[in-house]
Write an enzyme that holds these catalytic residues in place. Structure first.
Site, PDB file in Angstrom:
ATOM      1  N   TYR A   1     -13.182   6.986 -14.032  1.00  0.00           N
ATOM      2  CA  TYR A   1     -12.995   5.934 -13.019  1.00  0.00           C
ATOM      3  C   TYR A   1     -13.607   4.623 -13.509  1.00  0.00           C
ATOM      4  CZ  TYR A   1     -14.506   2.959  -9.204  1.00  0.00           C
ATOM      5  OH  TYR A   1     -14.784   1.861  -8.436  1.00  0.00           O
TER       6      TYR A   1
ATOM      7  N   ASN B   1     -22.552  -1.586  -3.367  1.00  0.00           N
ATOM      8  CA  ASN B   1     -22.175  -0.430  -2.519  1.00  0.00           C
ATOM      9  C   ASN B   1     -21.692  -0.887  -1.139  1.00  0.00           C
ATOM     10  OD1 ASN B   1     -23.949   0.566  -4.717  1.00  0.00           O
ATOM     11  ND2 ASN B   1     -23.608   2.531  -3.724  1.00  0.00           N
TER      12      ASN B   1
ATOM     13  N   LYS C   1     -12.022   0.651 -14.683  1.00  0.00           N
ATOM     14  CA  LYS C   1     -12.461  -0.702 -14.266  1.00  0.00           C
ATOM     15  C   LYS C   1     -12.790  -1.550 -15.494  1.00  0.00           C
ATOM     16  CE  LYS C   1     -12.121  -0.171  -9.800  1.00  0.00           C
ATOM     17  NZ  LYS C   1     -10.991  -0.802  -9.076  1.00  0.00           N
TER      18      LYS C   1
ATOM     19  N   LYS D   1     -10.375   5.932  -6.662  1.00  0.00           N
ATOM     20  CA  LYS D   1     -11.777   5.464  -6.698  1.00  0.00           C
ATOM     21  C   LYS D   1     -12.826   6.565  -6.651  1.00  0.00           C
ATOM     22  CE  LYS D   1     -12.143   4.804  -1.741  1.00  0.00           C
ATOM     23  NZ  LYS D   1     -12.573   3.977  -0.634  1.00  0.00           N
TER      24      LYS D   1
ATOM     25  N   SER E   1     -16.247  -3.312 -10.146  1.00  0.00           N
ATOM     26  CA  SER E   1     -17.367  -2.531  -9.615  1.00  0.00           C
ATOM     27  C   SER E   1     -18.590  -2.671 -10.500  1.00  0.00           C
ATOM     28  CB  SER E   1     -16.939  -1.063  -9.576  1.00  0.00           C
ATOM     29  OG  SER E   1     -18.056  -0.224  -9.415  1.00  0.00           O
TER      30      SER E   1
ATOM     31  N   ASP F   1       0.876  -1.183   0.000  1.00  0.00           N
ATOM     32  CA  ASP F   1       0.000   0.000   0.000  1.00  0.00           C
ATOM     33  C   ASP F   1       0.908   1.225   0.000  1.00  0.00           C
ATOM     34  OD1 ASP F   1      -3.246   0.299   1.198  1.00  0.00           O
ATOM     35  OD2 ASP F   1      -1.996   2.060   0.815  1.00  0.00           O
TER      36      ASP F   1
ATOM     37  N   ARG G   1     -29.928   1.715  -4.102  1.00  0.00           N
ATOM     38  CA  ARG G   1     -28.648   1.023  -4.259  1.00  0.00           C
ATOM     39  C   ARG G   1     -28.669  -0.274  -3.467  1.00  0.00           C
ATOM     40  NH1 ARG G   1     -28.660   4.479  -7.362  1.00  0.00           N
ATOM     41  NH2 ARG G   1     -27.065   6.015  -7.926  1.00  0.00           N
TER      42      ARG G   1
ATOM     43  N   PHE H   1     -29.898  13.724  -3.132  1.00  0.00           N
ATOM     44  CA  PHE H   1     -29.774  14.126  -4.538  1.00  0.00           C
ATOM     45  C   PHE H   1     -30.961  13.642  -5.373  1.00  0.00           C
ATOM     46  CE2 PHE H   1     -24.929  13.817  -3.753  1.00  0.00           C
ATOM     47  CZ  PHE H   1     -24.881  15.104  -3.260  1.00  0.00           C
TER      48      PHE H   1
ATOM     49  N   SER I   1      -1.469   6.485   0.013  1.00  0.00           N
ATOM     50  CA  SER I   1      -1.930   7.745  -0.579  1.00  0.00           C
ATOM     51  C   SER I   1      -3.364   8.038  -0.155  1.00  0.00           C
ATOM     52  CB  SER I   1      -1.827   7.697  -2.113  1.00  0.00           C
ATOM     53  OG  SER I   1      -2.614   6.647  -2.618  1.00  0.00           O
TER      54      SER I   1
HETATM   55  N1  UDP Z   1     -26.591  10.368  -2.372  1.00  0.00           N
HETATM   56  C1  UDP Z   1     -27.246  11.435  -1.786  1.00  0.00           C
HETATM   57  N2  UDP Z   1     -26.511  12.347  -1.057  1.00  0.00           N
HETATM   58  C2  UDP Z   1     -25.159  12.208  -0.875  1.00  0.00           C
HETATM   59  C3  UDP Z   1     -24.497  11.102  -1.471  1.00  0.00           C
HETATM   60  C4  UDP Z   1     -25.253  10.194  -2.216  1.00  0.00           C
HETATM   61  O1  UDP Z   1     -28.471  11.592  -1.924  1.00  0.00           O
HETATM   62  O2  UDP Z   1     -24.549  13.071  -0.214  1.00  0.00           O
HETATM   63  C5  UDP Z   1     -27.373   9.363  -3.125  1.00  0.00           C
HETATM   64  C6  UDP Z   1     -26.961   9.177  -4.566  1.00  0.00           C
HETATM   65  O3  UDP Z   1     -27.628  10.091  -5.406  1.00  0.00           O
HETATM   66  C7  UDP Z   1     -27.353   7.722  -4.818  1.00  0.00           C
HETATM   67  C8  UDP Z   1     -27.143   7.052  -3.455  1.00  0.00           C
HETATM   68  O4  UDP Z   1     -27.168   8.123  -2.495  1.00  0.00           O
HETATM   69  O5  UDP Z   1     -28.731   7.625  -5.137  1.00  0.00           O
HETATM   70  C9  UDP Z   1     -25.823   6.319  -3.324  1.00  0.00           C
HETATM   71  O6  UDP Z   1     -24.768   7.193  -3.709  1.00  0.00           O
HETATM   72  P1  UDP Z   1     -23.242   6.754  -3.553  1.00  0.00           P
HETATM   73  O7  UDP Z   1     -22.401   7.885  -4.085  1.00  0.00           O
HETATM   74  O8  UDP Z   1     -22.991   6.311  -2.150  1.00  0.00           O
HETATM   75  O9  UDP Z   1     -23.116   5.458  -4.463  1.00  0.00           O
HETATM   76  P2  UDP Z   1     -23.216   5.283  -6.081  1.00  0.00           P
HETATM   77  O10 UDP Z   1     -24.142   6.341  -6.596  1.00  0.00           O
HETATM   78  O11 UDP Z   1     -21.835   5.434  -6.586  1.00  0.00           O
HETATM   79  O12 UDP Z   1     -23.770   3.916  -6.262  1.00  0.00           O
END
Ligand code: UDP
Length: 337
Positions: free
Chosen positions: A147, A177, A151, A84, A124, A31, A229, A216, A34
């Site tokens: 990213y 996840n 992968k 990542k 992933s 490792d 998820r 979001f 970083s």
């Molecule tokens: N999400 C959110 N607020 C945050 C981070 C993530 O609402 O601060 C939501 C995002 O839009 C998604 C889910 O949580 O629907 C999982 O997001 P994450 O980034 O953990 O995983 P990924 O989208 O890469 O599967």
């Protein structure tokens, strides 16, 4: 087996180190720290009661990687090391391609020179691009950001290498996840910056490091409008790596691909409410615009891994939240320097 764990000081790597030791394997870690703190190593030693040999260098250095294989006995490799962060990869694509592909090149070169055939690769669900709901391993792979492309490309490189050397036994593990932490609360996820991912963000709100969660978007075609998820406890994920490694001893296939997920979807608000149950109080949030590039729903069809690895997830979303909270509340600022 004596297993080289690249990125073994990181979040998934550190939990997998413990699972490997518990399964009776011998390990060594490489490792470059970083994106990990050296203090994780002492905690792994306390939990396992074993000395953890650590080689601190960057795997893109082909000479150092080759020297490691010259001087250590290595039967198999689990390759976690890599950048990542999706957003950062959009801003710094060349760094992502150089680092993620470069480390795989020097590792696989060194493996070939030393007759090491077994590799478990940290891939992933991002390789399913925009087609991540009920994903099966036979779907075409593509990506929507640099990213993700690293992968997809690393998977392709490993398939081509395996086709040229039928003694190869490579496992491509597509994680959904990963969340949660070791039940001791002494190792867990420690983002070096503002967390990009939902669970560590909620945990930092709960511990008072962030004011409130921003959700979001709540207008997706899902159970409550928020993104869905497939959250998998990091200990179930670590057990999946041990099962995959052991399956490589039995299989005749040069390359195997397995989804590691629970098969169940959880929405943002469902996860938030589960976390509130773990903490015992409500947590502040506001709904904001969708995040660019997000899919509505991502969850595994894990039936191939269940059948071929004899592995399945056992931890519930409530356990994922309770274990994350134990880690975060015991370590409000993450690992000490
Ligand atoms: N999400 C959110 N607020 C945050 C981070 C993530 O609402 O601060 C939501 C995002 O839009 C998604 C889910 O949580 O629907 C999982 O997001 P994450 O980034 O953990 O995983 P990924 O989208 O890469 O599967």
């Amino acid at each position: 087996m004596r297993v080289l764990v690249s990125g073994g000081a990181g979040y998934i790597g550190s939990h997998t180190v413990l699972a490997l030791i518990e399964a009776g394997h011998d390990i060594l870690v490489v490792d470059d720290f970083s994106n990990a703190k050296p203090t994780v190593v002492g905690r792994l030693e306390a939990l396992s009661g074993r000395h953890i040999p650590v080689h601190a260098f960057d795997l893109t250095d082909a000479d150092k990687t080759s020297h490691l294989f010259d001087t250590e006995t290595i039967d198999a490799v689990i390759h976690f090391a890599g950048y990542k962060a999706v957003g950062e990869s959009v801003a710094k694509p060349l760094s992502y391609y150089e680092n993620n592909l470069g480390s795989t090149f020097s590792l696989v070169r060194a493996m070939q020179r030393h007759g090491v055939h077994k590799l478990v690769f940290s891939s992933s669900a991002t390789v399913y691009g925009t087609d991540q709901a009920a994903a099966t391993e036979d779907r075409p792979t593509f990506a929507t950001n640099p990213y993700g492309w690293t992968k997809v490309m690393q998977e392709q490189i490993l398939r081509d290498v395996a086709a040229a050397d039928p003694d190869s036994r490579f496992a491509l593990l597509r994680y959904f996840n990963p969340v949660g932490a070791h039940p001791s609360g002494t190792i867990g996820e420690d983002p070096s910056d503002v967390p990009n991912n939902l669970m560590p963000y909620i945990a930092q709100v709960a511990v008072g490091r962030r004011e409130k969660l921003q959700v979001f978007g709540d207008d997706y075609d899902t159970v409550d409008g928020t993104g869905v998820r497939d959250y998998i406890h990091v200990e179930d994920l670590a057990a999946g790596h041990v099962a995959a490694l052991e399956a490589l001893e039995r299989t005749e296939e040069p390359v195997s691909t397995w989804n590691l997920g629970t098969g169940r979807g959880t929405s943002v608000l469902e996860l938030l409410h589960a976390f509130e149950r773990a903490v015992g109080r409500e947590l502040p949030y506001e709904v904001v615009a969708r995040r660019a590039g997000d899919v509505a729903a991502s969850y595994a069809d894990p039936s191939k891994a269940n059948a071929e690895l004899g592995w399945r997830t056992v931890k519930t979303v409530d356990e994922m939240c309770a274990d994350t909270w134990r880690w975060q509340s015991q370590n409000p600022d993450g690992y000490p320097d």
